[in-house]
Design an enzyme around this catalytic site. Sequence first.
Site, mmCIF file in Angstrom:
data_model
loop_
_atom_site.group_PDB
_atom_site.id
_atom_site.type_symbol
_atom_site.label_atom_id
_atom_site.label_comp_id
_atom_site.label_asym_id
_atom_site.label_seq_id
_atom_site.Cartn_x
_atom_site.Cartn_y
_atom_site.Cartn_z
ATOM 1 N N GLY A 61 11.915 1.131 6.505
ATOM 2 C CA GLY A 61 11.460 0.923 5.130
ATOM 3 C C GLY A 61 11.751 2.120 4.234
ATOM 4 O O GLY A 61 12.241 3.160 4.670
ATOM 5 N N LYS A 62 11.408 1.944 2.963
ATOM 6 C CA LYS A 62 11.784 2.950 1.961
ATOM 7 C C LYS A 62 10.976 4.234 2.097
ATOM 8 O O LYS A 62 11.530 5.325 2.068
ATOM 9 C CB LYS A 62 11.646 2.335 0.563
ATOM 10 C CG LYS A 62 12.682 1.216 0.326
ATOM 11 C CD LYS A 62 12.496 0.502 -0.972
ATOM 12 C CE LYS A 62 11.300 -0.393 -1.075
ATOM 13 N NZ LYS A 62 11.294 -1.648 -0.367
ATOM 14 N N SER A 173 -4.890 8.167 3.740
ATOM 15 C CA SER A 173 -4.954 8.234 2.271
ATOM 16 C C SER A 173 -4.025 7.199 1.639
ATOM 17 O O SER A 173 -2.863 7.096 2.025
ATOM 18 C CB SER A 173 -4.549 9.629 1.779
ATOM 19 O OG SER A 173 -4.568 9.648 0.371
ATOM 20 N N PRO A 174 -4.521 6.465 0.645
ATOM 21 C CA PRO A 174 -3.648 5.516 -0.051
ATOM 22 C C PRO A 174 -2.731 6.217 -1.042
ATOM 23 O O PRO A 174 -1.887 5.574 -1.662
ATOM 24 C CB PRO A 174 -4.643 4.622 -0.810
ATOM 25 C CG PRO A 174 -5.805 5.524 -1.097
ATOM 26 C CD PRO A 174 -5.895 6.457 0.089
ATOM 27 N N GLN A 175 -2.903 7.536 -1.177
ATOM 28 C CA GLN A 175 -2.152 8.261 -2.193
ATOM 29 C C GLN A 175 -1.815 9.654 -1.676
ATOM 30 O O GLN A 175 -2.692 10.422 -1.303
ATOM 31 C CB GLN A 175 -3.022 8.375 -3.463
ATOM 32 C CG GLN A 175 -2.423 9.150 -4.586
ATOM 33 C CD GLN A 175 -1.074 8.613 -5.042
ATOM 34 O OE1 GLN A 175 -0.070 9.327 -4.934
ATOM 35 N NE2 GLN A 175 -1.007 7.376 -5.533
ATOM 36 N N HIS A 209 4.027 -2.242 -9.587
ATOM 37 C CA HIS A 209 4.801 -1.676 -8.476
ATOM 38 C C HIS A 209 6.034 -2.544 -8.239
ATOM 39 O O HIS A 209 6.047 -3.716 -8.623
ATOM 40 C CB HIS A 209 3.983 -1.662 -7.178
ATOM 41 C CG HIS A 209 2.906 -0.634 -7.127
ATOM 42 N ND1 HIS A 209 1.687 -0.801 -7.730
ATOM 43 C CD2 HIS A 209 2.863 0.573 -6.518
ATOM 44 C CE1 HIS A 209 0.933 0.265 -7.503
ATOM 45 N NE2 HIS A 209 1.618 1.124 -6.771
ATOM 46 N N LYS A 213 6.185 -4.786 -3.028
ATOM 47 C CA LYS A 213 4.861 -4.304 -2.590
ATOM 48 C C LYS A 213 3.954 -5.500 -2.312
ATOM 49 O O LYS A 213 3.739 -6.345 -3.171
ATOM 50 C CB LYS A 213 4.225 -3.391 -3.645
ATOM 51 C CG LYS A 213 2.855 -2.878 -3.186
ATOM 52 C CD LYS A 213 2.343 -1.743 -4.039
ATOM 53 C CE LYS A 213 0.928 -1.302 -3.678
ATOM 54 N NZ LYS A 213 0.811 -0.731 -2.324
#
Length: 326
Positions: A61-62, A173-175, A209, A213
């Site tokens: 994936g990216k 963490s989502p970020q 996004h 996504k």
Amino acid sequence: MLSLRAPPRTLSASPWRRRGRLDGFAAPRCVSAAPPATTLETATARSAGVSFPILVNGCTGKMGVSVAEAATSRGLHLVPVSFSSRENLDKTIQVGDTDVEIYGPSAREDVLSSVIDEYPDVVVVDYTAPDSVNSNAELYCKLGVPFVMGTTGGDQQLLYKSVQDSENYALISPQMGKQVVAFLAAMETIAEQFPGAFSGYRLEVLESHQAGKLDTSGTAKAVIACFEKLGAVFDMERMVKIRDPEQQLYMVGVPEEHIEGHAFHLYHLTSPDDSVSFEFQHNVCGRSIYAEGSVDAAVFLYKKVQSMDPKRIYNMIDVLQEGDMR
Ligand SMILES: NC(=O)c1ccc[n+]([C@@H]2O[C@H](COP(=O)([O-])OP(=O)(O)OC[C@H]3O[C@@H](n4cnc5c(N)ncnc54)[C@H](O)[C@@H]3O)[C@@H](O)[C@H]2O)c1
Ligand SMILES: O=C(O)C1=N[C@H](C(=O)O)CCC1
């Protein structure tokens, strides 16, 4: 003007609709590619004594590729193995000088066990898919391999429980973008210090996004939780999620070259009597800030494991607070 396929009531009341094009979404001057790591940065990573093996799961994936590239640029040893949700992929992915071999689900436990035997201090970084979060975390916990979970979605409560029960080390963490993490930390601080300060305020949220996504922005969910502690009212069903490239281009104002990789967020708060409003935005083009942050996260976690830190479960605010983000 393009009309949104989002709930119309939210939009007719919103400043985004009134402005027509989302000029609130002022697009940053985005760079097309991650800046090359300097020799100095590579030297710093090595001289800090933090060269260790890193396995990036999701190299198909990216984000997986971006993290693998950032890790090698920072002098970490990229384990030439990654996994896929598909069997018989028979594929290798080249990252710098390394050919990363991709294994299917039936081989993953045996292959990961062999990797751990060969590289006992390996750290895994996971950028896969929301529906793989829990099963992947279960495997890492079962084998006792420390992991950074960058993948969003899944059952977050169960994810934390798996790590707690297994006493494994994990950073979740989502970020991973430093400046967005700092914004999130500020939101958590004001929510803690001034609960109810926005009592009765209506919250509207828009996130845009790339079309691929699958889930709702994990970052938006974390920010919304803070606004809710502050007393704002929000109905998750009314989140405006934009995945349509045309809307992103003409309405949100995402630069064309970043339609395939961007994360734009807008939060709008209105007082109960409509006399006061607030607006917050964070707009990211590309993936380099997440890739760099993920390597910071892996280095941080590696050091915690080495020092046998008792906390064991961390997030990016911990990394930022310890001054470990570039
Ligand atoms: N934490 C952050 O800062 C941050 C930043 C960007 C993206 N993300 C999250 O990372 C995830 C991946 O994003 P992306 O843009 O790279 O998506 P992507 O679709 O480009 O890549 C995901 C890859 O994982 C593979 N995959 C799916 N299930 C797998 C499994 N069980 N094992 C191994 N591989 C599997 C898919 O085939 C795909 O190739 C998403 O959840 C996204 O929200 C988080
Ligand atoms: O590109 C994505 O996917 C992103 N996902 C994270 C989220 O859901 O918050 C972080 C931003 C980019």
